[in-house]
Design a protein around this motif. Structure first.
Motif, PDB file in Angstrom:
ATOM      1  N   THR B  41      -8.172   3.280  -0.598  1.00  0.00           N
ATOM      2  CA  THR B  41      -6.787   3.558  -0.974  1.00  0.00           C
ATOM      3  C   THR B  41      -5.842   3.599   0.225  1.00  0.00           C
ATOM      4  O   THR B  41      -4.645   3.804   0.048  1.00  0.00           O
ATOM      5  N   CYS B  42      -6.364   3.435   1.439  1.00  0.00           N
ATOM      6  CA  CYS B  42      -5.509   3.558   2.631  1.00  0.00           C
ATOM      7  C   CYS B  42      -4.959   2.193   3.021  1.00  0.00           C
ATOM      8  O   CYS B  42      -5.730   1.284   3.335  1.00  0.00           O
ATOM      9  N   PRO B  43      -3.630   2.038   3.043  1.00  0.00           N
ATOM     10  CA  PRO B  43      -3.055   0.718   3.359  1.00  0.00           C
ATOM     11  C   PRO B  43      -3.321   0.272   4.796  1.00  0.00           C
ATOM     12  O   PRO B  43      -3.149  -0.910   5.103  1.00  0.00           O
ATOM     13  N   ASN B  48      -7.694  -3.796   3.618  1.00  0.00           N
ATOM     14  CA  ASN B  48      -6.575  -3.492   2.707  1.00  0.00           C
ATOM     15  C   ASN B  48      -5.272  -4.103   3.212  1.00  0.00           C
ATOM     16  O   ASN B  48      -4.189  -3.566   2.972  1.00  0.00           O
ATOM     17  N   GLU B  49      -5.387  -5.222   3.929  1.00  0.00           N
ATOM     18  CA  GLU B  49      -4.204  -5.808   4.572  1.00  0.00           C
ATOM     19  C   GLU B  49      -3.130  -6.202   3.561  1.00  0.00           C
ATOM     20  O   GLU B  49      -1.944  -6.275   3.903  1.00  0.00           O
ATOM     21  N   ASP B  50      -3.550  -6.425   2.295  1.00  0.00           N
ATOM     22  CA  ASP B  50      -2.551  -6.807   1.288  1.00  0.00           C
ATOM     23  C   ASP B  50      -1.743  -5.605   0.788  1.00  0.00           C
ATOM     24  O   ASP B  50      -0.803  -5.768   0.009  1.00  0.00           O
ATOM     25  N   GLN B  51      -2.095  -4.401   1.239  1.00  0.00           N
ATOM     26  CA  GLN B  51      -1.340  -3.214   0.814  1.00  0.00           C
ATOM     27  C   GLN B  51      -0.153  -2.896   1.735  1.00  0.00           C
ATOM     28  O   GLN B  51       0.570  -1.924   1.506  1.00  0.00           O
ATOM     29  N   THR B  52       0.029  -3.707   2.786  1.00  0.00           N
ATOM     30  CA  THR B  52       1.190  -3.506   3.666  1.00  0.00           C
ATOM     31  C   THR B  52       2.103  -4.725   3.569  1.00  0.00           C
ATOM     32  O   THR B  52       1.664  -5.780   3.107  1.00  0.00           O
ATOM     33  N   ASP B  67      -2.964 -11.118   8.356  1.00  0.00           N
ATOM     34  CA  ASP B  67      -3.216 -10.292   7.166  1.00  0.00           C
ATOM     35  C   ASP B  67      -4.622 -10.460   6.604  1.00  0.00           C
ATOM     36  O   ASP B  67      -4.828 -10.419   5.383  1.00  0.00           O
ATOM     37  N   LYS B  79       7.305   0.320   5.398  1.00  0.00           N
ATOM     38  CA  LYS B  79       7.660   0.054   3.999  1.00  0.00           C
ATOM     39  C   LYS B  79       8.960   0.769   3.609  1.00  0.00           C
ATOM     40  O   LYS B  79       9.667   0.317   2.717  1.00  0.00           O
ATOM     41  N   ILE B 165       0.976   9.089   6.208  1.00  0.00           N
ATOM     42  CA  ILE B 165      -0.296   8.357   6.072  1.00  0.00           C
ATOM     43  C   ILE B 165      -1.246   8.869   7.148  1.00  0.00           C
ATOM     44  O   ILE B 165      -0.890   8.963   8.322  1.00  0.00           O
TER      45      ILE B 165
END
Lengths: 332, 332
Positions: B41-43, B48-52, B67, B79, B165
């Motif tokens: 769940t941690c960006p 998890n590169e697609d979460q930033t 990415d 963000k 975060i």
């Protein structure tokens, strides 16, 4: 929307970085308030007068004895003072390239009333006026000391806002100097007057009364509004309409009107933000000066943390614009 | 002991109000550190590169794609930026008596490494040097924009210090102006040089090296010490011994030495105060100026709350003197 705004009183800059997705409701803290009116362990509760240093002032019935029950407002020295009123204060031992000063001053606690659970928002206006009058009496008394250069009175409400004792109280500090923020204000007032031929707070009052969007409340003597360069969400300034230098010289009618706008403003903050922790301070003219000033109160609900950016730049980031803050505080 | 001390770099005053009864150990926070190296769940975790937002820079193997996994340090736009690099930034709509500026700038996040639980104190010095080198590269790149007037890099570690975060990261902000604190520093440097014929940080280095009591660590290139006018318990400044204007122009040997003194200092803070939350910032010379400067880092463990006194006066109250802080941090 994001812009940089300058506080025309202090010269400080703030970053207004409103997040559209954020609803003001999300700042509600809902800290449960104490329900007990008296606590045997609270040094500020009625009956526990022996748990504080001896009082320096109190509002109590005639013939009432010091440090006994029956008071309405009580003033005691802070047990852990930041400033000391000792003549024998040590001169700092080393200096070399550095500059220092003995921390001469007073640090008093003004206990608002005997009830443990009665915050400013809960008090009736007569009791509030009594507290504000005690502010005046203490400022007048302490200003007589020629080593006292300036004073500030603060309220920290709630643990998150730095209150180490829950029972509602104010703190009065006298300083052997003019505090840096107030020094900047005195300089800004001088500059603004020479450039605009007006006091910046007088100019703000006129502007905000006409603009209306940032006003929370108004009566004959005061305006309560979220300032253009609010340093925090829901910051409120309460400013006397009359250009008045010294808080302790305000008249009885003004103090009564101030108690009413206090009651309304703290009441709105309490209702809309569910009893948020907050910091409040009174700025009044330094004692040993003829410089022009305009006393005022600043109320800052504690909704965010000072972090690296704020410490490193001296600028606050405020994520709710004052227009949205004021609208939210006005709404029923 | 209580005295008022002036910071000769910023001009700020602090109240040093040491409480004898307070043991430095009482500031230990003991916040449990995360044990997971990766969180889905941690960006900021690897994978998890697609979460930033898309990255603007990364240290990754040759031919690695943007990415994707495999990076060692990764830089992405924040963000929720406090500053926006949009040419079409709205001019603020109203001004009247007020002053405002579009909040033009950049707000980037520098992810220190792929591991969720590796704080600065845990990183090895080579990885730390890599992060510091990324600071340099981003500052050099962003300084090319003529609308970028100054920059600050911060680390907020721990929720209590404002980190939203958990995964260790820095934030880089560029500003369309010189921040008020840095403006005061530039003016103090000018004044100090004309009066003392020296830079205030150079003078501090000499004084602290001779005085020793406030020094935490020293190597060929750097001194880490608790400054005379520390604004908070255990504040540490890390200053290059060479009078150097721009952080991004420091050489590789200096960055390696800086990584070592970082490792030592953050390690001592972590051991002695049990992984405290902290704020850290880098001050480097504004880009569009020839004014004299001396870059430096400030580390402020989060042990107290800004409250009414601090907001109202612009002065911090520090209840552990820097001499006691340094002694405690040096002890095994």
């Amino acid at each position: 929307m994001t812009d940089l705004r300058q506080n025309i009183l202090t010269g400080d800059w703030v970053v207004i970085a409103s997040r559209r997705a954020l609803r003001p409701e999300s700042f509600s803290t809902g800290t449960p308030k104490p329900t007990d009116e008296r606590l045997s362990t609270c040094p500020f509760c009625m009956g526990n007068e022996d748990q504080t240093p001896p009082e320096v002032f109190a509002v109590r019935p005639e013939n009432g004895l010091n440090d006994t029950k029956g008071w309405k407002v009580r003033v005691v020295p802070n047990k852990f003072p930041a400033f000391l009123d000792k003549k024998e204060l040590n001169e700092p031992e080393e200096s070399g390239i550095y500059t220092s000063l003995p921390a001469y001053g007073h640090h008093e606690v003004i206990i608002h009333g005997p009830n443990h659970n009665e915050t400013v928002a809960d008090m009736d206006t007569q009791d509030l006026a009594l507290v504000l009058n005690v502010y005046q009496q203490r400022l007048a008394a302490l200003s007589a000391d020629p080593k006292t250069v300036s004073a500030i009175i603060i309220i920290n409400q709630g643990r998150e806002a730095g209150a180490s004792i829950e029972h509602p109280h104010s703190q009065l500090f006298t300083l052997p100097m003019i505090a840096p923020r107030q020094q900047r204000e005195l300089e800004q007032i001088k500059r603004f007057k020479s450039e605009e031929d007006d006091c910046p707070l007088c100019a703000m009052l006129k502007y905000e009364q006409a603009f209306k969007e940032r006003v929370i409340a108004e009566n004959d003597y005061f305006l309560a509004f979220c300032p253009f360069a609010s340093a925090a969400p829901f910051e409120v300034n309460i400013v006397p309409k009359k250009h008045q230098q010294d808080f302790h010289k305000a008249g009885k009618e003004e103090i009564d009107a101030l108690a009413k706008i206090f009651k309304f403003t703290f009441g709105r903050l309490g209702e809309r933000l569910k009893d948020p922790p907050y910091n409040t301070f009174l700025h009044t003219r330094p004692f040993q000066t003829d410089d022009d000033y305009h006393w005022h109160f600043v109320i800052m609900p504690k909704t965010s943390i000072m972090a690296g950016f704020e410490f490193g730049t001296g600028m606050m980031i405020n994520i709710v614009g004052p227009e949205a803050s004021a609208k939210f505080l006005r709404e029923p």
